[in-house]
Design an enzyme around this catalytic site. Structure first.
Site: not given
Ligand SMILES: CCCCCCCCCCCCC/C=C/[C@@H](O)[C@H](COP(=O)(O)O)NC(=O)CCCCCCCCCCCCCCC
Ligand SMILES: Nc1ncnc2c1ncn2[C@@H]1O[C@H](COP(=O)(O)OP(=O)(O)O)[C@@H](O)[C@H]1O
Ligand SMILES: [Ca+2]
Length: 448
Positions: A97, A100, A122-124, A167, A237, A426
């Site tokens: 990608t 976003a 990737g993440g959620d 994350s 973070r 998220g």
């Protein structure tokens, strides 16, 4: 198996082996055969058997978020996942990608009929993008209006696989039991599947977002909002912003209306844990369908409950939300596909008590066994903040310091006049007033 001779043809058979705690790995065994013809017959026979299974994907569309988590998505895919897909003769179209919503927008338009599944690395947040693209395209084709909260959505036919590279990775963790890219790749290869609840979030009859893991207002909304300014820190973070948000100890006033899920099996405080082939999910799905049909026929009045107060957190968990920070999750007994959401209300309490509640997420103690915590299994809920959202925009302009804008009439009460925002898998939802309901289940190419 016999010892190899120089003229024997070696053939390697790769297979999935279970190892410690939900981990899977790829193992191999080498066969030797001196008869080339016999050897080829064996290979073809095995290949035919595999083809007959039908559930194994042959062609996948892969999205990689290069900036998720520790920014290792591309590396993880190239080094750990692509070689396994190649061994399994899976062809792929890979899109790294560039911005976003790249994956979401691509999926909303592209012809999906040539793919057997989508993979997101990737993440959620990345999973959320993929699911939005897929659900939107499916509803568009079926002519369904997503803005109407009463629309019956059509389930997506494609499965989605997640390769964890984010994350929190709680969707992967809660479905597979671990966040390991190789384990997830192997689940995808063997064609495992796991249905999953999706809820829709509306504001004033306008569709905002779908949610699959956590929808959190107050604490988790504030953690997310603050953490977005510190993306450069990577996954830590959340700890930094978690600590800051814990210190700020903001509570938010409002009203929660909820519709209990009385027809389903189980409750949020039972000992059941959702695993592959979960009987609670199978039976609850059927019972909910029956009860919804009955209500449609008889126009039965539904029994809404009301809770008013000052809350440190309002969490709606569609699934356990287990992750490495909390191995049992926000709601350990929540089910992946039972058509319900576990609604957790944490009322205003002292910092010490809130810390006790948080710490219980990390050990075996019951985080709900505290006087200021309530948990309900619901089909639908509505949250209305005390302060209107229009007034809030003005207050936000004035600026919100670390300790927030306190209640004007009680400066010491710790209640914020500024609304929080919702953390939806998220992603930030700016509106505080929302209406949330279970809408459909979709299929993941994974299982625990
Ligand atoms: C004192 C230690 C307390 C630890 C409490 C841990 C509770 C953790 C529950 C986590 C639920 C996670 C739900 C998942 C949400 C995700 O969809 C979503 C997106 O994931 P993505 O970035 O992979 O795309 N992730 C999140 O919203 C992150 C939430 C993380 C919250 C971490 C909170 C840490 C709190 C630390 C408090 C420290 C207090 C210390 C006081 C001395
Ligand atoms: N190429 C890109 N550049 C910037 N943001 C992206 C890109 N691809 C995806 N995103 C966005 O990054 C956000 C976080 O992605 P995610 O993979 O969930 O990582 P993390 O778990 O670290 O939050 C998502 O909101 C997603 O829309
Ligand atoms: Ca559920």
């Amino acid at each position: 198996k016999r010892l190899s001779r120089q003229e024997d043809v070696p053939r390697i058979l790769y297979y999935v082996q279970r190892s410690k705690e939900h981990h899977w790995c790829c193992a191999e065994v080498t066969f030797y055969c001196s008869d080339q013809l016999l050897c080829n017959q064996w290979v073809q026979a095995l290949q035919r058997r595999l083809d007959l299974q039908g559930v194994r994907p042959k062609n996948l569309l892969v999205f990689i978020n290069p900036f998720g988590g520790k920014q290792l998505g591309k590396h993880i895919y190239d080094k750990k996942v692509a070689p396994l897909f190649q061994l399994a003769s899976i062809t792929t179209e890979v899109i790294v990608t560039e911005h976003a919503n790249h994956a979401r927008d691509h999926l909303a338009e592209v012809d999906l009929r040539i793919y057997d599944g989508i993979v997101c690395v990737g993440g959620d947040g990345m999973f959320s993008e993929v699911i939005h693209g897929l659900i939107c395209q499916t509803q568009k084709i079926a002519g369904i209006d997503q803005n109407d909260p009463n629309s019956k959505l059509v389930a997506c036919s494609l499965r989605i696989g997640i390769i964890p590279a984010g994350s929190t990775d709680c969707i992967c963790y809660a479905t597979v039991g671990v966040n390991d890219p190789v384990t997830s790749a192997l689940h995808i290869i063997v064609g495992d599947s796991q249905p999953m609840d999706v809820s829709s979030v509306h504001h004033n009859n306008t569709f905002l977002k779908y949610s699959v893991s956590l929808l959190g207002y107050g604490f988790y909304g504030d953690v997310l909002k603050d953490s977005e300014n510190n993306r450069w820190m990577g996954p830590s973070r959340y700890d930094f912003s978690g600590f800051k948000t814990f210190l700020s100890h903001q509570c938010y006033e409002g009203t929660v209306l909820y519709l209990p899920a009385t027809e389903t099996l189980g409750n949020p405080r039972d000992e059941s844990r959702c695993t592959a082939g979960c009987y609670v999910c199978q039976y609850s799905g059927k019972l909910l369908d029956l009860s919804n049909n009955k209500q449609e026929l008889k126009h039965v009045e539904e029994d809404w409950k009301v809770v008013k107060g000052k809350f440190l957190a309002i969490n709606a968990a569609n699934m356990s939300c287990a992750c490495s920070k909390s191995p049992m999750g926000l709601s350990p007994a929540a089910h992946l596909a039972d058509g319900t959401i576990d609604l957790i209300l944490v009322r205003k309490c002292s910092r010490f008590n809130f810390l006790r509640h948080l710490i219980r997420h990390t050990n075996k103690d019951d985080q709900f066994d505290l006087a200021f915590v309530e948990v309900y299994r619901v089909k639908q809920f509505i949250f209305t903040p005390k302060y209107s959202e229009e007034d809030n925009i003005d207050i936000r302009d004035i600026g919100k310091n670390l300790f927030g804008q306190f209640c004007s009439d009680h400066p010491a009460c710790g209640c914020s006049q500024v609304n929080s925002n919702w953390n939806c898998d998220g992603e930030i939802i700016e509106h505080a007033a929302v209406e949330v309901r279970y809408v459909l289940f979709c299929c993941l190419e994974l299982s625990g």
